[in-house]
Design a protein around this motif. Structure first.
Motif, PDB file in Angstrom:
ATOM      1  N   ASP A   1      67.099  29.594   5.337  1.00  0.00           N
ATOM      2  CA  ASP A   1      67.462  28.686   4.248  1.00  0.00           C
ATOM      3  C   ASP A   1      68.850  28.984   3.694  1.00  0.00           C
ATOM      4  OD1 ASP A   1      64.979  27.471   4.526  1.00  0.00           O
ATOM      5  OD2 ASP A   1      64.059  28.704   2.963  1.00  0.00           O
ATOM      6  N   VAL A   2      69.206  30.243   3.597  1.00  0.00           N
ATOM      7  CA  VAL A   2      70.541  30.583   3.102  1.00  0.00           C
ATOM      8  C   VAL A   2      71.596  30.132   4.116  1.00  0.00           C
ATOM      9  CG1 VAL A   2      70.937  32.960   3.918  1.00  0.00           C
ATOM     10  CG2 VAL A   2      71.760  32.300   1.712  1.00  0.00           C
ATOM     11  N   ILE A   3      71.295  30.239   5.388  1.00  0.00           N
ATOM     12  CA  ILE A   3      72.230  29.764   6.417  1.00  0.00           C
ATOM     13  C   ILE A   3      72.372  28.246   6.346  1.00  0.00           C
ATOM     14  CG2 ILE A   3      72.583  29.539   8.911  1.00  0.00           C
ATOM     15  CD1 ILE A   3      71.311  32.392   9.118  1.00  0.00           C
ATOM     16  N   ALA A   4      71.272  27.549   6.108  1.00  0.00           N
ATOM     17  CA  ALA A   4      71.325  26.091   5.948  1.00  0.00           C
ATOM     18  C   ALA A   4      72.159  25.733   4.712  1.00  0.00           C
ATOM     19  CB  ALA A   4      69.922  25.507   5.840  1.00  0.00           C
ATOM     20  N   GLY A   5      72.042  26.515   3.640  1.00  0.00           N
ATOM     21  CA  GLY A   5      72.849  26.282   2.444  1.00  0.00           C
ATOM     22  C   GLY A   5      74.334  26.453   2.710  1.00  0.00           C
ATOM     23  N   ILE A   6      74.683  27.469   3.457  1.00  0.00           N
ATOM     24  CA  ILE A   6      76.084  27.689   3.832  1.00  0.00           C
ATOM     25  C   ILE A   6      76.590  26.504   4.654  1.00  0.00           C
ATOM     26  CG2 ILE A   6      77.620  29.084   5.290  1.00  0.00           C
ATOM     27  CD1 ILE A   6      75.926  31.533   4.396  1.00  0.00           C
ATOM     28  N   ASN A   7      75.811  26.080   5.623  1.00  0.00           N
ATOM     29  CA  ASN A   7      76.222  24.943   6.451  1.00  0.00           C
ATOM     30  C   ASN A   7      76.391  23.674   5.626  1.00  0.00           C
ATOM     31  OD1 ASN A   7      76.432  26.387   8.833  1.00  0.00           O
ATOM     32  ND2 ASN A   7      74.275  26.086   9.334  1.00  0.00           N
ATOM     33  N   ALA A   8      75.529  23.462   4.635  1.00  0.00           N
ATOM     34  CA  ALA A   8      75.647  22.280   3.772  1.00  0.00           C
ATOM     35  C   ALA A   8      76.943  22.337   2.962  1.00  0.00           C
ATOM     36  CB  ALA A   8      74.438  22.187   2.848  1.00  0.00           C
TER      37      ALA A   8
ATOM     38  N   ARG B   1      85.591  33.436   3.048  1.00  0.00           N
ATOM     39  CA  ARG B   1      84.421  33.772   3.859  1.00  0.00           C
ATOM     40  C   ARG B   1      83.147  33.642   3.040  1.00  0.00           C
ATOM     41  NH1 ARG B   1      85.266  40.249   4.496  1.00  0.00           N
ATOM     42  NH2 ARG B   1      84.803  40.772   2.343  1.00  0.00           N
ATOM     43  N   PHE B   2      82.058  33.443   3.741  1.00  0.00           N
ATOM     44  CA  PHE B   2      80.738  33.411   3.152  1.00  0.00           C
ATOM     45  C   PHE B   2      80.102  34.776   3.357  1.00  0.00           C
ATOM     46  CE2 PHE B   2      81.507  28.944   3.954  1.00  0.00           C
ATOM     47  CZ  PHE B   2      80.960  28.329   2.842  1.00  0.00           C
ATOM     48  N   GLU B   3      79.560  35.340   2.304  1.00  0.00           N
ATOM     49  CA  GLU B   3      78.879  36.633   2.384  1.00  0.00           C
ATOM     50  C   GLU B   3      77.404  36.399   2.066  1.00  0.00           C
ATOM     51  OE1 GLU B   3      80.922  38.832  -0.623  1.00  0.00           O
ATOM     52  OE2 GLU B   3      82.633  39.251   0.672  1.00  0.00           O
ATOM     53  N   ILE B   4      76.515  36.881   2.926  1.00  0.00           N
ATOM     54  CA  ILE B   4      75.081  36.782   2.696  1.00  0.00           C
ATOM     55  C   ILE B   4      74.616  38.095   2.091  1.00  0.00           C
ATOM     56  CG2 ILE B   4      72.821  36.520   3.765  1.00  0.00           C
ATOM     57  CD1 ILE B   4      74.171  34.819   5.925  1.00  0.00           C
ATOM     58  N   LEU B   5      73.913  37.989   0.978  1.00  0.00           N
ATOM     59  CA  LEU B   5      73.453  39.166   0.247  1.00  0.00           C
ATOM     60  C   LEU B   5      71.930  39.143   0.137  1.00  0.00           C
ATOM     61  CD1 LEU B   5      76.053  38.508  -2.490  1.00  0.00           C
ATOM     62  CD2 LEU B   5      76.201  40.388  -0.898  1.00  0.00           C
ATOM     63  N   MET B   6      71.311  40.315   0.218  1.00  0.00           N
ATOM     64  CA  MET B   6      69.868  40.417   0.019  1.00  0.00           C
ATOM     65  C   MET B   6      69.613  40.881  -1.399  1.00  0.00           C
ATOM     66  SD  MET B   6      67.039  42.520   2.160  1.00  0.00           S
ATOM     67  CE  MET B   6      66.170  41.270   3.055  1.00  0.00           C
ATOM     68  N   GLU B   7      68.740  40.171  -2.075  1.00  0.00           N
ATOM     69  CA  GLU B   7      68.363  40.518  -3.445  1.00  0.00           C
ATOM     70  C   GLU B   7      66.971  41.122  -3.420  1.00  0.00           C
ATOM     71  OE1 GLU B   7      70.233  39.646  -6.412  1.00  0.00           O
ATOM     72  OE2 GLU B   7      71.772  39.447  -4.890  1.00  0.00           O
ATOM     73  N   ASN B   8      66.776  42.219  -4.050  1.00  0.00           N
ATOM     74  CA  ASN B   8      65.484  42.898  -4.234  1.00  0.00           C
ATOM     75  C   ASN B   8      64.532  42.826  -3.032  1.00  0.00           C
ATOM     76  OD1 ASN B   8      64.217  40.341  -4.437  1.00  0.00           O
ATOM     77  ND2 ASN B   8      64.301  40.358  -6.651  1.00  0.00           N
TER      78      ASN B   8
END
Length: 66
Positions: free
Chosen positions: A38-45, A4-11
């Motif tokens: 942009d992070v979603i686009a990175g996951i899709n790529a 799975r892909f996990e999206i994390l928020m940094e600071n």
């Protein structure tokens, strides 16, 4: 079960994602992104390219065999 892909928020300003295997092992981590889109686009790529990506062995073992 698939990884799975996990999206994390940094600071509170940037995002990143990590790909984990079914057993929880971290397989890959992304650089940071300023926007969630942009992070979603990175996951899709990664999803699109991983299935068709070539394997290039640049290890010392491969150089010795040549």
């Amino acid at each position: 079960m698939a990884g799975r892909f996990e999206i994390l928020m940094e600071n509170d300003e940037t995002y990143r994602f990590r790909l984990t295997a079914a057993d929880g092992t971290v397989v890959a981590e992304s650089p940071t992104f300023r926007h969630l889109e942009d992070v979603i686009a990175g996951i899709n790529a990664v999803r699109e390219n991983a299935a068709t990506g070539l394997v290039v062995d640049r290890s010392a073992t491969a150089r010795k065999a040549a």
